[in-house]
Design a protein around this motif. Structure first.
Motif, mmCIF file in Angstrom:
data_model
loop_
_atom_site.group_PDB
_atom_site.id
_atom_site.type_symbol
_atom_site.label_atom_id
_atom_site.label_comp_id
_atom_site.label_asym_id
_atom_site.label_seq_id
_atom_site.Cartn_x
_atom_site.Cartn_y
_atom_site.Cartn_z
ATOM 1 N N ASP A 42 0.821 -1.213 0.000
ATOM 2 C CA ASP A 42 0.000 0.000 0.000
ATOM 3 C C ASP A 42 0.854 1.263 0.000
ATOM 4 O OD1 ASP A 42 -2.288 -1.531 0.018
ATOM 5 O OD2 ASP A 42 -2.568 -1.413 2.188
ATOM 6 N N PHE A 43 2.052 1.164 0.543
ATOM 7 C CA PHE A 43 2.949 2.316 0.605
ATOM 8 C C PHE A 43 3.294 2.817 -0.796
ATOM 9 C CE2 PHE A 43 7.273 4.124 0.804
ATOM 10 C CZ PHE A 43 7.102 5.081 1.788
ATOM 11 N N TYR A 44 3.212 1.942 -1.787
ATOM 12 C CA TYR A 44 3.645 2.271 -3.140
ATOM 13 C C TYR A 44 2.495 2.693 -4.069
ATOM 14 C CZ TYR A 44 8.166 0.192 -1.932
ATOM 15 O OH TYR A 44 9.375 -0.074 -1.350
ATOM 16 N N GLN A 45 1.310 2.887 -3.534
ATOM 17 C CA GLN A 45 0.152 3.115 -4.396
ATOM 18 C C GLN A 45 -0.198 4.574 -4.634
ATOM 19 O OE1 GLN A 45 -1.064 0.249 -5.895
ATOM 20 N NE2 GLN A 45 0.751 -0.471 -4.770
ATOM 21 N N LYS A 46 0.531 5.492 -4.028
ATOM 22 C CA LYS A 46 0.157 6.904 -4.057
ATOM 23 C C LYS A 46 0.028 7.477 -5.463
ATOM 24 C CE LYS A 46 1.313 11.391 -2.108
ATOM 25 N NZ LYS A 46 2.144 12.138 -1.132
ATOM 26 N N PHE A 47 0.891 7.034 -6.368
ATOM 27 C CA PHE A 47 0.902 7.620 -7.716
ATOM 28 C C PHE A 47 0.275 6.698 -8.754
ATOM 29 C CE2 PHE A 47 4.472 9.562 -5.427
ATOM 30 C CZ PHE A 47 4.161 10.901 -5.580
ATOM 31 N N LYS A 48 -0.363 5.634 -8.307
ATOM 32 C CA LYS A 48 -0.979 4.681 -9.213
ATOM 33 C C LYS A 48 -2.027 5.377 -10.080
ATOM 34 C CE LYS A 48 -1.068 -0.002 -9.797
ATOM 35 N NZ LYS A 48 0.057 -0.938 -9.781
ATOM 36 N N GLY A 49 -1.952 5.165 -11.377
ATOM 37 C CA GLY A 49 -2.949 5.703 -12.289
ATOM 38 C C GLY A 49 -2.819 7.184 -12.589
ATOM 39 N N LYS A 50 -1.735 7.828 -12.152
ATOM 40 C CA LYS A 50 -1.584 9.269 -12.363
ATOM 41 C C LYS A 50 -0.655 9.604 -13.530
ATOM 42 C CE LYS A 50 -2.677 10.610 -7.629
ATOM 43 N NZ LYS A 50 -2.271 11.408 -6.434
ATOM 44 N N GLY A 51 -0.160 8.576 -14.210
ATOM 45 C CA GLY A 51 0.677 8.823 -15.385
ATOM 46 C C GLY A 51 2.030 9.438 -15.070
ATOM 47 N N ILE A 52 2.551 9.155 -13.889
ATOM 48 C CA ILE A 52 3.833 9.719 -13.467
ATOM 49 C C ILE A 52 4.993 8.956 -14.111
ATOM 50 C CG2 ILE A 52 5.360 10.088 -11.483
ATOM 51 C CD1 ILE A 52 3.066 11.991 -11.483
ATOM 52 N N SER A 53 6.044 9.699 -14.464
ATOM 53 C CA SER A 53 7.280 9.097 -14.967
ATOM 54 C C SER A 53 8.462 9.695 -14.209
ATOM 55 C CB SER A 53 7.464 9.360 -16.461
ATOM 56 O OG SER A 53 6.481 8.702 -17.232
ATOM 57 N N ILE A 54 9.506 8.907 -14.033
ATOM 58 C CA ILE A 54 10.747 9.427 -13.473
ATOM 59 C C ILE A 54 11.896 9.095 -14.424
ATOM 60 C CG2 ILE A 54 10.013 9.331 -11.061
ATOM 61 C CD1 ILE A 54 11.649 6.741 -10.769
ATOM 62 N N ASN A 55 12.891 9.962 -14.429
ATOM 63 C CA ASN A 55 14.062 9.779 -15.270
ATOM 64 C C ASN A 55 15.232 9.334 -14.401
ATOM 65 O OD1 ASN A 55 12.608 10.737 -17.535
ATOM 66 N ND2 ASN A 55 13.057 12.845 -16.938
ATOM 67 N N VAL A 56 15.743 8.147 -14.680
ATOM 68 C CA VAL A 56 16.828 7.560 -13.895
ATOM 69 C C VAL A 56 18.087 7.520 -14.743
ATOM 70 C CG1 VAL A 56 17.627 5.486 -12.686
ATOM 71 C CG2 VAL A 56 15.206 6.164 -12.542
ATOM 72 N N TYR A 57 19.188 8.015 -14.172
ATOM 73 C CA TYR A 57 20.490 8.082 -14.868
ATOM 74 C C TYR A 57 21.491 7.283 -14.042
ATOM 75 C CZ TYR A 57 23.809 10.512 -18.025
ATOM 76 O OH TYR A 57 24.734 10.831 -18.994
ATOM 77 N N ASN A 58 21.986 6.186 -14.609
ATOM 78 C CA ASN A 58 22.812 5.248 -13.847
ATOM 79 C C ASN A 58 24.013 4.829 -14.685
ATOM 80 O OD1 ASN A 58 23.653 3.493 -11.834
ATOM 81 N ND2 ASN A 58 21.975 2.043 -12.083
ATOM 82 N N TRP A 59 24.980 4.210 -14.032
ATOM 83 C CA TRP A 59 26.107 3.611 -14.735
ATOM 84 C C TRP A 59 25.607 2.500 -15.667
ATOM 85 C CZ3 TRP A 59 31.357 4.771 -13.492
ATOM 86 C CH2 TRP A 59 31.540 5.613 -12.393
ATOM 87 N N GLY A 60 26.371 2.214 -16.709
ATOM 88 C CA GLY A 60 26.038 1.081 -17.561
ATOM 89 C C GLY A 60 26.237 -0.229 -16.821
ATOM 90 N N GLU A 61 25.437 -1.238 -17.148
ATOM 91 C CA GLU A 61 25.531 -2.575 -16.551
ATOM 92 C C GLU A 61 25.407 -2.523 -15.033
ATOM 93 O OE1 GLU A 61 25.879 -5.296 -18.416
ATOM 94 O OE2 GLU A 61 26.303 -4.340 -20.347
ATOM 95 N N TYR A 62 24.472 -1.688 -14.513
ATOM 96 C CA TYR A 62 24.483 -1.436 -13.070
ATOM 97 C C TYR A 62 23.120 -1.590 -12.404
ATOM 98 C CZ TYR A 62 27.462 0.397 -9.292
ATOM 99 O OH TYR A 62 28.243 0.544 -8.161
ATOM 100 N N ILE A 63 22.280 -2.446 -12.982
ATOM 101 C CA ILE A 63 20.988 -2.729 -12.359
ATOM 102 C C ILE A 63 20.509 -4.076 -12.881
ATOM 103 C CG2 ILE A 63 19.509 -1.664 -14.128
ATOM 104 C CD1 ILE A 63 17.833 -0.500 -11.794
ATOM 105 N N SER A 64 19.793 -4.803 -12.066
ATOM 106 C CA SER A 64 19.273 -6.096 -12.496
ATOM 107 C C SER A 64 18.164 -5.889 -13.538
ATOM 108 C CB SER A 64 18.724 -6.871 -11.291
ATOM 109 O OG SER A 64 18.200 -8.108 -11.688
ATOM 110 N N ASP A 65 18.306 -6.568 -14.691
ATOM 111 C CA ASP A 65 17.370 -6.340 -15.802
ATOM 112 C C ASP A 65 16.497 -7.546 -16.116
ATOM 113 O OD1 ASP A 65 19.173 -8.097 -16.890
ATOM 114 O OD2 ASP A 65 19.785 -6.787 -18.549
ATOM 115 N N GLY A 66 16.471 -8.517 -15.208
ATOM 116 C CA GLY A 66 15.643 -9.694 -15.431
ATOM 117 C C GLY A 66 16.412 -10.887 -15.954
ATOM 118 N N SER A 67 17.707 -10.706 -16.229
ATOM 119 C CA SER A 67 18.533 -11.820 -16.694
ATOM 120 C C SER A 67 18.879 -12.751 -15.543
ATOM 121 C CB SER A 67 19.824 -11.283 -17.322
ATOM 122 O OG SER A 67 19.552 -10.360 -18.351
#
Length: 417
Positions: A42-67
Motif C-alpha cells: 500500500d505504501f507504493y500506491q500513491k501515484f498509481k494511475g496518475k501517469g507519473i514518470s521518473i528519469n533515472v540516470y545510472n552507470w552502464g551494466e548497473y541494475i538487475s534487468d531480469g537476466s
C-alpha cells in the motif's frame, strides 16, 4: 465434507497471513525466477494511475534487468507503483557531472560515486532527502552511514560499494595473484595488451599509488608526476576504456585491465580465462549512492524509487546481477557463504582499514589541474611507434609529386630540342 471444510479453512488462514504481501512470480514456467515480496504494498500506491514518470540516470551494466532468473527491477517498480521509468546510462562520474552541470539534463535519480557526491553537495547540485518517504533506509548497515562524502546522511542512500583491482588473462600472466601490483600495467612485456581507465580520477589514482602518493593528493608537483607516469604508460596501452572492458577482456583482445571488483566478478562468471587480483600495495575503496538532483520534477516519486531499491529482494537482485557489494544488511544475509567469502566482494576489515583509501572531493583548482593534465595526456595518446606513419606518407606523396613534375619537365624539354 469435514475434510473439505478443513482444507478451505487452511487456505483462508494462509491467505490471511500472506495477504499483506505483494508477490510477483515469473510467467515463464520453464525459468526459475526470483520472486519479489513487498511487506507493505500500500505504501507504493500513491501515484498509481496518475501517469507519473521518473528519469533515472545510472552507470552502464548497473541494475538487475531480469537476466539470470533475477528481478527486472525497473519493470517490477512500474508494475507495483504505476510509475514509468525512463532509464539511461553514463560511462563515468565526469560524464554525469558534465551533463548535469551543463543544465540540459532532467533527471530524478542519479547514482554517483563518493567524491562526486561530495562535489555535487558542495555545488548545490543535489538536494536533501525526506527519509520519511524512505523507511527502508533501516536496512542500510550502520558501517555505510556517516561517510565523508555525506557525513550527516542527508543527501544520499548507499547503493553499492567495492574496490578497484586488475582483471587479467590467467593463461597469459604467470605472476601469482598475491604478488600482482600496479606496476604490471607498465610492463613492456604486455605492450598493446593493456587496457586503462578512460577517466582521470581512477587513472590518476593508480599512478599516484604507484608513486607512493595519496590518491587524494592536491600537490601540483605530485599531480604532474602522476601525469608523467601515465604518459610513460601510454605507448603500452591498447585503448582507454570503461564498459568496453567487458567485450575486450572477454574476447581475449587484451590481457590486463584495471577495473572494479564487481565487474570482475561478472566477467569471471562468464569467462574461465579471466581472474582478478587486488594489488598488494593497496587500492581505492569506493561507494556509490543514490541521489536526487536539485530541481528534479518528481522528488517524491524518486524517493519512492529509492525506497524500492532498498527492498531486500531488490537489493539482493541488484548485488547478485551486477556483482558489486551491497550495503543492505537484509540483502547481505540472503547471499551464499561462497559469495561472502570469495575474497573479492567482501574483504576483511583489516585489509580495508590498512590497504584502501576512499576518494575525497578535491578542490576546484586541483580538479581543474587534473582534468587539464588528463586532456593533455589523452591528446598525445597516439604517440607510439606508428606516430611517424602519417607524416612519412605525406612526405612520400610530396616527393612523388615532385618527381613526376621533374620527369614531365625533362620530357617536355627533350621534345623541344
Amino acid at each position: 465434507m469435514k475434510r473439505l471444510l478443513s482444507l478451505l479453512m487452511a487456505v483462508l488462514i494462509v491467505m490471511s497471513v500472506c495477504g499483506c504481501h505483494y508477490q510477483h512470480l515469473s510467467d515463464d514456467e520453464d525459468t526459475e525466477q526470483q520472486t519479489l515480496t513487498i511487506d507493505n504494498p500500500d505504501f507504493y500506491q500513491k501515484f498509481k494511475g496518475k501517469g507519473i514518470s521518473i528519469n533515472v540516470y545510472n552507470w552502464g551494466e548497473y541494475i538487475s534487468d531480469g537476466s539470470d532468473g533475477l528481478l527486472d527491477v525497473n519493470t517490477e517498480f512500474t508494475n507495483l507503483t504505476g510509475i514509468n521509468v525512463n532509464y539511461s546510462t553514463y560511462a563515468n562520474n565526469e560524464e554525469l557531472y558534465a551533463k548535469l552541470k551543463g543544465g540540459g539534463a532532467d533527471y530524478d535519480i542519479i547514482i554517483p560515486s563518493d567524491y562526486m557526491i561530495a562535489r555535487m553537495i558542495k555545488e548545490g547540485m543535489v538536494q536533501k532527502l525526506n527519509f520519511e518517504n524512505i523507511p527502508n533506509y533501516q536496512y542500510i548497515m550502520d558501517s555505510f552511514k556517516g561517510k565523508l562524502y555525506d557525513p550527516k546522511n542527508e543527501y544520499s542512500v548507499p547503493y553499492t560499494w567495492g574496490t578497484v583491482g586488475i582483471i587479467y588473462d590467467n593463461s597469459a600472466i604467470d605472476v601469482p595473484p598475491e604478488e600482482i601490483d600496479w606496476d604490471i600495467l607498465w610492463d613492456e612485456k604486455y605492450r598493446d595488451s593493456i587496457l586503462m581507465f578512460d577517466n582521470p580520477r581512477d587513472a590518476f589514482a593508480i599512478a599516484e599509488k604507484l608513486l607512493g602518493y595519496s590518491m587524494n593528493t592536491e600537490d601540483p608537483k605530485e599531480l604532474k608526476n602522476a601525469a608523467e607516469k601515465l604518459k610513460e604508460q601510454k605507448h603500452l596501452v591498447q585503448s582507454y576504456v570503461m564498459d568496453e572492458v567487458f567485450d575486450k577482456m572477454g574476447a581475449g583482445e587484451a590481457v590486463l585491465a584495471p577495473y572494479y571488483a564487481g565487474d570482475a566478478v561478472t566477467l569471471m562468471d562468464e569467462y574461465d580465462h579471466l581472474s582478478f587480483a587486488i594489488p598488494k600495495s593497496g587500492t581505492n575503496l569506493f561507494f556509490d549512492a543514490i541521489c536526487i538532483p536539485t530541481g528534479a520534477r518528481q522528488k517524491e516519486a524518486a524517493e519512492l524509487y529509492i525506497n524500492f531499491m532498498c527492498e531486500p529482494d531488490v537489493a539482493y537482485a541488484t548485488t547478485s546481477y551486477i556483482g558489486y557489494s551491497t550495503p543492505n544488511g537484509a540483502a547481505y544475509e540472503m547471499l551464499d557463504d561462497e559469495v561472502k567469502e570469495d575474497g573479492i566482494s567482501y574483504l576483511d576489515d583489516e585489509f580495508l582499514d590498512d590497504k584502501t583509501e576512499v576518494f575525497a572531493n578535491m578542490s576546484d583548482e586541483a580538479n581543474l589541474m587534473m582534468q587539464n593534465l588528463w586532456t593533455d595526456m589523452k591528446s598525445t595518446q597516439e604517440d607510439s611507434g606508428n606516430k611517424w606513419l602519417v607524416p612519412l606518407f605525406l612526405l612520400a606523396c610530396v616527393l612523388l609529386s615532385v618527381a613526376i613534375i621533374i620527369k614531365r619537365y625533362l620530357k617536355n624539354k627533350k621534345d623541344i630540342f
